[in-house]
Each structure stands twice: as C-alpha cells, then as structure tokens.
Enzyme design. Structure first.
Site, PDB file in Angstrom:
ATOM      1  N   HIS A  36       1.034  -1.192  -0.024  1.00  0.00           N
ATOM      2  CA  HIS A  36      -0.225   0.030   0.045  1.00  0.00           C
ATOM      3  C   HIS A  36       0.825   1.301   0.013  1.00  0.00           C
ATOM      4  O   HIS A  36       2.163   1.108  -0.051  1.00  0.00           O
ATOM      5  CB  HIS A  36      -1.049   0.026   1.268  1.00  0.00           C
ATOM      6  CG  HIS A  36      -0.457  -0.060   2.357  1.00  0.00           C
ATOM      7  ND1 HIS A  36       0.524  -0.943   2.963  1.00  0.00           N
ATOM      8  CD2 HIS A  36      -0.634   0.868   3.416  1.00  0.00           C
ATOM      9  CE1 HIS A  36       0.735  -0.720   4.466  1.00  0.00           C
ATOM     10  NE2 HIS A  36       0.205   0.585   4.508  1.00  0.00           N
ATOM     11  N   HIS A  74       0.917   3.885   2.268  1.00  0.00           N
ATOM     12  CA  HIS A  74       1.280   4.746   3.272  1.00  0.00           C
ATOM     13  C   HIS A  74       2.827   4.817   3.302  1.00  0.00           C
ATOM     14  O   HIS A  74       3.458   4.121   2.938  1.00  0.00           O
ATOM     15  CB  HIS A  74       0.891   3.628   4.568  1.00  0.00           C
ATOM     16  CG  HIS A  74      -0.240   4.207   5.148  1.00  0.00           C
ATOM     17  ND1 HIS A  74      -0.838   3.338   6.174  1.00  0.00           N
ATOM     18  CD2 HIS A  74      -0.681   5.383   5.550  1.00  0.00           C
ATOM     19  CE1 HIS A  74      -1.809   4.043   6.807  1.00  0.00           C
ATOM     20  NE2 HIS A  74      -1.849   5.235   6.423  1.00  0.00           N
ATOM     21  N   ASP A  99       5.008   5.029   5.291  1.00  0.00           N
ATOM     22  CA  ASP A  99       6.020   4.201   6.442  1.00  0.00           C
ATOM     23  C   ASP A  99       6.610   2.886   5.332  1.00  0.00           C
ATOM     24  O   ASP A  99       7.417   2.170   5.751  1.00  0.00           O
ATOM     25  CB  ASP A  99       5.526   3.728   7.439  1.00  0.00           C
ATOM     26  CG  ASP A  99       4.566   3.154   7.790  1.00  0.00           C
ATOM     27  OD1 ASP A  99       3.512   3.542   7.058  1.00  0.00           O
ATOM     28  OD2 ASP A  99       4.293   2.160   8.215  1.00  0.00           O
ATOM     29  N   HIS A 100       5.751   2.708   4.438  1.00  0.00           N
ATOM     30  CA  HIS A 100       6.213   1.646   3.481  1.00  0.00           C
ATOM     31  C   HIS A 100       6.887   1.817   1.976  1.00  0.00           C
ATOM     32  O   HIS A 100       7.021   1.255   1.126  1.00  0.00           O
ATOM     33  CB  HIS A 100       4.780   0.604   3.147  1.00  0.00           C
ATOM     34  CG  HIS A 100       4.242   0.121   4.280  1.00  0.00           C
ATOM     35  ND1 HIS A 100       4.406  -1.204   4.567  1.00  0.00           N
ATOM     36  CD2 HIS A 100       3.492   0.858   5.286  1.00  0.00           C
ATOM     37  CE1 HIS A 100       3.712  -1.320   5.878  1.00  0.00           C
ATOM     38  NE2 HIS A 100       3.230  -0.249   6.470  1.00  0.00           N
ATOM     39  N   HIS A 128      -7.326  -2.438   5.352  1.00  0.00           N
ATOM     40  CA  HIS A 128      -6.731  -1.582   5.820  1.00  0.00           C
ATOM     41  C   HIS A 128      -7.453  -0.137   6.096  1.00  0.00           C
ATOM     42  O   HIS A 128      -6.719   0.977   5.965  1.00  0.00           O
ATOM     43  CB  HIS A 128      -5.289  -1.302   5.372  1.00  0.00           C
ATOM     44  CG  HIS A 128      -4.121  -0.568   6.112  1.00  0.00           C
ATOM     45  ND1 HIS A 128      -4.013  -0.565   7.517  1.00  0.00           N
ATOM     46  CD2 HIS A 128      -3.051   0.266   5.604  1.00  0.00           C
ATOM     47  CE1 HIS A 128      -3.018   0.062   7.884  1.00  0.00           C
ATOM     48  NE2 HIS A 128      -2.328   0.639   6.970  1.00  0.00           N
ATOM     49  N   ASP A 188      -0.140  -4.177   6.041  1.00  0.00           N
ATOM     50  CA  ASP A 188      -0.709  -3.603   7.116  1.00  0.00           C
ATOM     51  C   ASP A 188      -2.403  -4.042   7.031  1.00  0.00           C
ATOM     52  O   ASP A 188      -2.993  -4.235   5.878  1.00  0.00           O
ATOM     53  CB  ASP A 188      -0.835  -2.264   7.096  1.00  0.00           C
ATOM     54  CG  ASP A 188       0.593  -1.400   7.591  1.00  0.00           C
ATOM     55  OD1 ASP A 188       1.453  -2.410   7.866  1.00  0.00           O
ATOM     56  OD2 ASP A 188       0.712  -0.441   7.555  1.00  0.00           O
ATOM     57  N   HIS A 209       6.980  -5.084  11.886  1.00  0.00           N
ATOM     58  CA  HIS A 209       6.350  -3.667  11.765  1.00  0.00           C
ATOM     59  C   HIS A 209       5.684  -3.634  13.206  1.00  0.00           C
ATOM     60  O   HIS A 209       4.310  -3.373  13.623  1.00  0.00           O
ATOM     61  CB  HIS A 209       5.186  -3.686  10.643  1.00  0.00           C
ATOM     62  CG  HIS A 209       4.394  -2.396  10.600  1.00  0.00           C
ATOM     63  ND1 HIS A 209       3.573  -1.809  11.192  1.00  0.00           N
ATOM     64  CD2 HIS A 209       4.512  -1.463   9.444  1.00  0.00           C
ATOM     65  CE1 HIS A 209       3.064  -0.673  11.091  1.00  0.00           C
ATOM     66  NE2 HIS A 209       3.575  -0.626   9.585  1.00  0.00           N
TER      67      HIS A 209
HETATM   68 ZN   LIG Z   1      -0.541   1.156   6.664  1.00  0.00          ZN
HETATM   69 ZN   LIG Z   2       2.581   0.494   8.081  1.00  0.00          ZN
END
Ligand SMILES: [Zn+2]
Ligand SMILES: [Zn+2]
Length: 274
Positions: free
Chosen positions: A60, A62, A64-65, A150, A173, A237
């Site tokens: 995805h 986001h 942080d990914h 998610h 996630d 994570h």
């Molecule tokens: Zn996420």
């Molecule tokens: Zn994440």
C-alpha cells in the site's frame, strides 16, 4: 526460500528498527516487499545491492512503506551498468506516486546524466498496478494478489509468492479479512505487520488510539495463520517498538492461537522456508 525482515519498525522512528520492508530470496530471485525508512541500509546488510532486485512489491502507499522507494529507484539506476528496468507492482495509485517521485528526482537525474557521458537514459520504473485476484510471474515465481482491509486506506493488497514448492504471504498492514485467508491457505509462511493492542491502549494519545482499528493484533495475526494452516508465522512492523528481551512475551501471545513456529525479532531476522 529465505524470508528476511529488513525493517521491523513502524512510522515512529526507532534507532534500531528500519521502516517496513521484507526480502524474499529463492532460486536466484531477489524480491523486495515495501520500501520503508532505511531499506537500502538493511538490503545491503543482507548482501543485496539494488541492481540485483528482480521486482519490488508495494502492499500500500502509506509513507512508512514507500518513503525510501526513491532511494531504491535512484540507486538501482546509477549502480546498474546499463539500462535495467525496475519492475514495481503495487495497488492502483502506485503510478501516481511514482510520477510524483520522478518529478522530485528530476534535478538529480539531470545532474547525473549531464555528468556521466555513458548515462544516456533516465531511471526506468515499470509500474504494474495490480488487482485482487491477479496472478503474474517474476522469473520462476508465481505471485498472487488479494485485497486486504486497511480501511480507510484503500486500495491495499497482499502478495503470495510461490517459488519451487515454497510460498510466502506478504500481508502488509490491515485487519484479518477474506483476502488474507485466501492467500494464507496452505502457505509455507505468512508475514504480518502487527500491533499490541494492550500496549497501544495504554498510551494517552488519540492519534495513537486511531491506529487500533486498522492493524492486526498479534493474536489476530496468529488466528489468521491458524485458519490458513500456514507453516510459519512471521511478525513484523511492531507497534509499539518491540524492546529487546520482549520477544518471548510477544511470541507467547501468538502461540496461544497458532501452534507452528513464530518468527520475530530485530531487523535482519531471517527464516528458511520450504
Ligand atoms: Zn499502513
Ligand atoms: Zn505501516
């Protein structure tokens, strides 16, 4: 097949945990799932340089990914001796992210092409926006895609990579859902991002409480693994950051629901899957 947790951190910075990223190596294939903070430091520590990547998967979009995807793209480009397309698979929206990222990188691309006479081509990121139910191949690997849950983040996907009789689900996630169950059925290993709801609930911050509704708890991940009859459960994570020495406590929470091997730990923890 070897699965390596390159980055086991979450969006909250941690001095010892890079952002979310997982490496799958099998039959000479090198596959990267997600590109969180510091991915190239850990990838290099695992003995992999960017030009060796056969494909990159994004679960995805986001931050942080994906926040170090630009580092993967740039380094893959400048370290490859000739044109070397980077194959990137992600949910719808991935092309938009890559287009924006390439706009950000435009000055750098210009500097380097102006400076190196033999660098006559720009980075070539070949994006495939995947849909649930899609099946594709990367070399000898078969990759299956399913939707994850998610929400409100949409769309989000998980990947099941099958190589030489071994299979790993890269869950990303999300909370338990039909798509994850479908991919996990009979898989050799299942990698899931997790949180400890008991710990998160103790933090007096609404913004932290908000994350409870869209991540699997350790127990939920274990129950998904048990339902699917997966061989090995791999947790990553960690929310909040897993302090040294607390691994067995997290493992016990999962073991109450899943009887197979449970892998978790520091960045670069790896497991051989067959
Ligand atoms: Zn996420
Ligand atoms: Zn994440």
């Amino acid at each position: 097949m070897r699965v390596t947790l390159l980055g086991t951190g979450s969006p909250i910075p941690h001095p010892a945990r890079a952002g979310s990223s997982t490496l799958v190596s099998a039959e000479g294939l090198t596959l990267l799932a997600d590109c969180g903070r510091g991915v190239l430091l850990r990838l290099t520590a695992a003995g992999v340089l960017p030009p060796m990547l056969n494909a990159v998967f994004l679960t995805h979009l986001h931050s942080d990914h994906i926040c170090d995807l630009n580092d993967v793209v740039t380094t893959h480009w400048i370290m490859s001796p000739g044109p070397n397309p980077l194959r990137l698979y992600g949910p719808p929206g991935t092309q938009e992210v890559v287009d924006g990222m390439m706009a950000m990188l435009a000055p750098d691309v210009r500097y380097r092409m102006d400076h190196h006479a033999d660098l006559t081509y720009a980075p070539d990121v070949q994006v495939t926006e995947v849909q649930p139910g899609q099946v594709f191949t990367v070399g000898s690997a078969t990759v299956r895609v399913a939707a994850t849950d998610h929400r409100p983040v949409e769309p989000t996907v998980a990947f099941r990579v099958e190589v030489g009789g071994a299979s790993v689900v890269l869950g990303g996630d999300g909370v338990p859902c039909a798509g994850l169950d479908e991919l996990c059925a009979g898989a050799s290993a299942y990698v899931q991002t997790v949180l400890r709801d008991d710990m998160v609930k103790a933090v007096p911050s609404q913004r932290f409480q908000d994350v409870l509704d869209y991540h699997s708890t350790v127990e939920q991940a274990a129950r998904t693994a048990a339902r699917g009859g997966v061989g090995t459960l791999v947790l990553t994570h960690y929310i909040p950051g897993l302090p040294p020495g607390q691994e067995d406590e997290w493992r016990a929470l999962a073991a109450a629901h899943f009887s197979g091997p449970i892998v978790l730990g520091d960045d670069l923890t790896s497991v051989e899957i067959s």
